[in-house]
Design a protein around this motif. Structure first.
Motif, mmCIF file in Angstrom:
data_model
loop_
_atom_site.group_PDB
_atom_site.id
_atom_site.type_symbol
_atom_site.label_atom_id
_atom_site.label_comp_id
_atom_site.label_asym_id
_atom_site.label_seq_id
_atom_site.Cartn_x
_atom_site.Cartn_y
_atom_site.Cartn_z
ATOM 1 N N TYR A 88 -10.009 -3.422 -5.042
ATOM 2 C CA TYR A 88 -8.773 -3.496 -5.791
ATOM 3 C C TYR A 88 -8.391 -2.537 -6.981
ATOM 4 O O TYR A 88 -7.329 -2.241 -7.074
ATOM 5 N N SER A 89 -9.676 -2.310 -7.578
ATOM 6 C CA SER A 89 -9.434 -1.233 -8.670
ATOM 7 C C SER A 89 -9.102 -0.222 -8.384
ATOM 8 O O SER A 89 -8.148 0.773 -9.062
ATOM 9 N N LEU A 90 -9.574 0.417 -7.341
ATOM 10 C CA LEU A 90 -9.223 1.921 -6.803
ATOM 11 C C LEU A 90 -7.850 1.761 -6.308
ATOM 12 O O LEU A 90 -7.052 2.672 -6.595
ATOM 13 N N ALA A 91 -7.115 0.812 -5.731
ATOM 14 C CA ALA A 91 -5.922 0.672 -5.164
ATOM 15 C C ALA A 91 -4.970 0.550 -6.478
ATOM 16 O O ALA A 91 -3.893 1.190 -6.396
ATOM 17 N N GLN A 92 -5.242 0.058 -7.477
ATOM 18 C CA GLN A 92 -4.532 0.000 -8.620
ATOM 19 C C GLN A 92 -4.402 1.306 -9.217
ATOM 20 O O GLN A 92 -3.163 1.644 -9.691
ATOM 21 N N ILE A 93 -5.422 2.020 -9.365
ATOM 22 C CA ILE A 93 -5.251 3.267 -9.668
ATOM 23 C C ILE A 93 -4.577 4.056 -8.821
ATOM 24 O O ILE A 93 -3.451 4.849 -9.388
ATOM 25 N N TYR A 94 -4.577 4.103 -7.645
ATOM 26 C CA TYR A 94 -3.616 4.801 -6.768
ATOM 27 C C TYR A 94 -2.277 4.373 -6.945
ATOM 28 O O TYR A 94 -1.317 5.409 -6.980
ATOM 29 N N GLN A 95 -1.852 3.305 -6.898
ATOM 30 C CA GLN A 95 -0.650 2.662 -7.191
ATOM 31 C C GLN A 95 0.124 3.031 -8.502
ATOM 32 O O GLN A 95 1.229 3.640 -8.695
ATOM 33 N N SER A 96 -0.693 3.093 -9.605
ATOM 34 C CA SER A 96 -0.531 3.654 -10.834
ATOM 35 C C SER A 96 0.082 5.030 -10.702
ATOM 36 O O SER A 96 0.970 5.480 -11.640
ATOM 37 N N LYS A 97 -0.627 5.733 -10.047
ATOM 38 C CA LYS A 97 -0.109 7.198 -9.932
ATOM 39 C C LYS A 97 0.942 7.365 -9.044
ATOM 40 O O LYS A 97 1.046 8.706 -8.501
ATOM 41 N N GLY A 98 1.372 6.464 -8.292
ATOM 42 C CA GLY A 98 2.582 6.887 -7.401
ATOM 43 C C GLY A 98 1.909 7.104 -5.996
ATOM 44 O O GLY A 98 2.758 7.457 -5.195
ATOM 45 N N LEU A 99 0.587 6.785 -5.716
ATOM 46 C CA LEU A 99 -0.113 7.164 -4.497
ATOM 47 C C LEU A 99 0.097 5.913 -3.499
ATOM 48 O O LEU A 99 -0.871 5.289 -3.057
ATOM 49 N N CYS A 100 1.244 5.455 -3.218
ATOM 50 C CA CYS A 100 1.273 4.071 -2.594
ATOM 51 C C CYS A 100 0.827 4.003 -1.098
ATOM 52 O O CYS A 100 0.166 2.931 -0.531
#
Length: 165
Positions: A88-100
């Motif tokens: 979940y934490s890794l996915a949130q980081i990706y999401q925050s960087k626009g790496l959807c």
């Protein structure tokens, strides 16, 4: 450490203490050193290394060191593919960087480690957001509706569904 300055377990403990008591930079340095020494030892202790990585990833994340946190979360996921917190934490980081696209992959994997309705709600809601940003509207709607099934009446999810429609 006075008796053995390369004692990775002692470094881990001191690093954890320092991070918990507001000395993040010093604690992170100790945790990084603990991992390096553990890896370099004649008999590395993989469980201890994983525990240190988990705490280090959290310390990085809370300190805004997102690239370093993401690297540690990815390592943790290779060892424990169903780790909800790391995924979940890794996915949130990706999401925050626009790496959807990357976030979708990790959120989907993270569902295997979800055990509580709130976990499913969070993952499906974030999947909806990512799908929407990838212009995959049908998948976004299905994800939001799935999130709603875990949190009936949730105003955030209802608003997301209304905006999408």
């Amino acid at each position: 450490l006075a008796g053995d300055p390369e004692n990775y377990a002692a470094l881990h403990s001191i690093g954890v203490y320092q991070v918990k008591h507001g000395e993040s930079a010093r604690g992170i340095a100790k945790l990084e050193l603990a991992i390096r020494l553990n890896e370099a030892s004649a008999h590395p202790h993989p469980t201890m290394m994983l525990v240190t990585r988990k705490f280090l990833s959290s310390a990085y994340h809370s300190s805004g060191m997102l690239d370093q946190a993401a690297e540690q979360y990815a390592i943790i996921l290779r060892a424990e593919p169903e780790s909800f917190v790391a995924g979940y934490s890794l996915a949130q980081i990706y999401q925050s960087k626009g790496l959807c696209s990357d976030a979708v992959d990790v959120y989907t994997q993270t569902l295997r480690g979800a055990t509580e309705p709130a976990m499913f709600r969070e993952v499906y809601n974030n999947l909806g957001y990512c799908y929407y940003n990838l212009n995959r509207r049908q998948e976004a709607l299905a994800s939001y509706e799935r999130a709603l099934s875990y949190a009936p009446g949730d105003p955030v999810i209802l608003d997301n569904i209304r905006r999408l429609r």
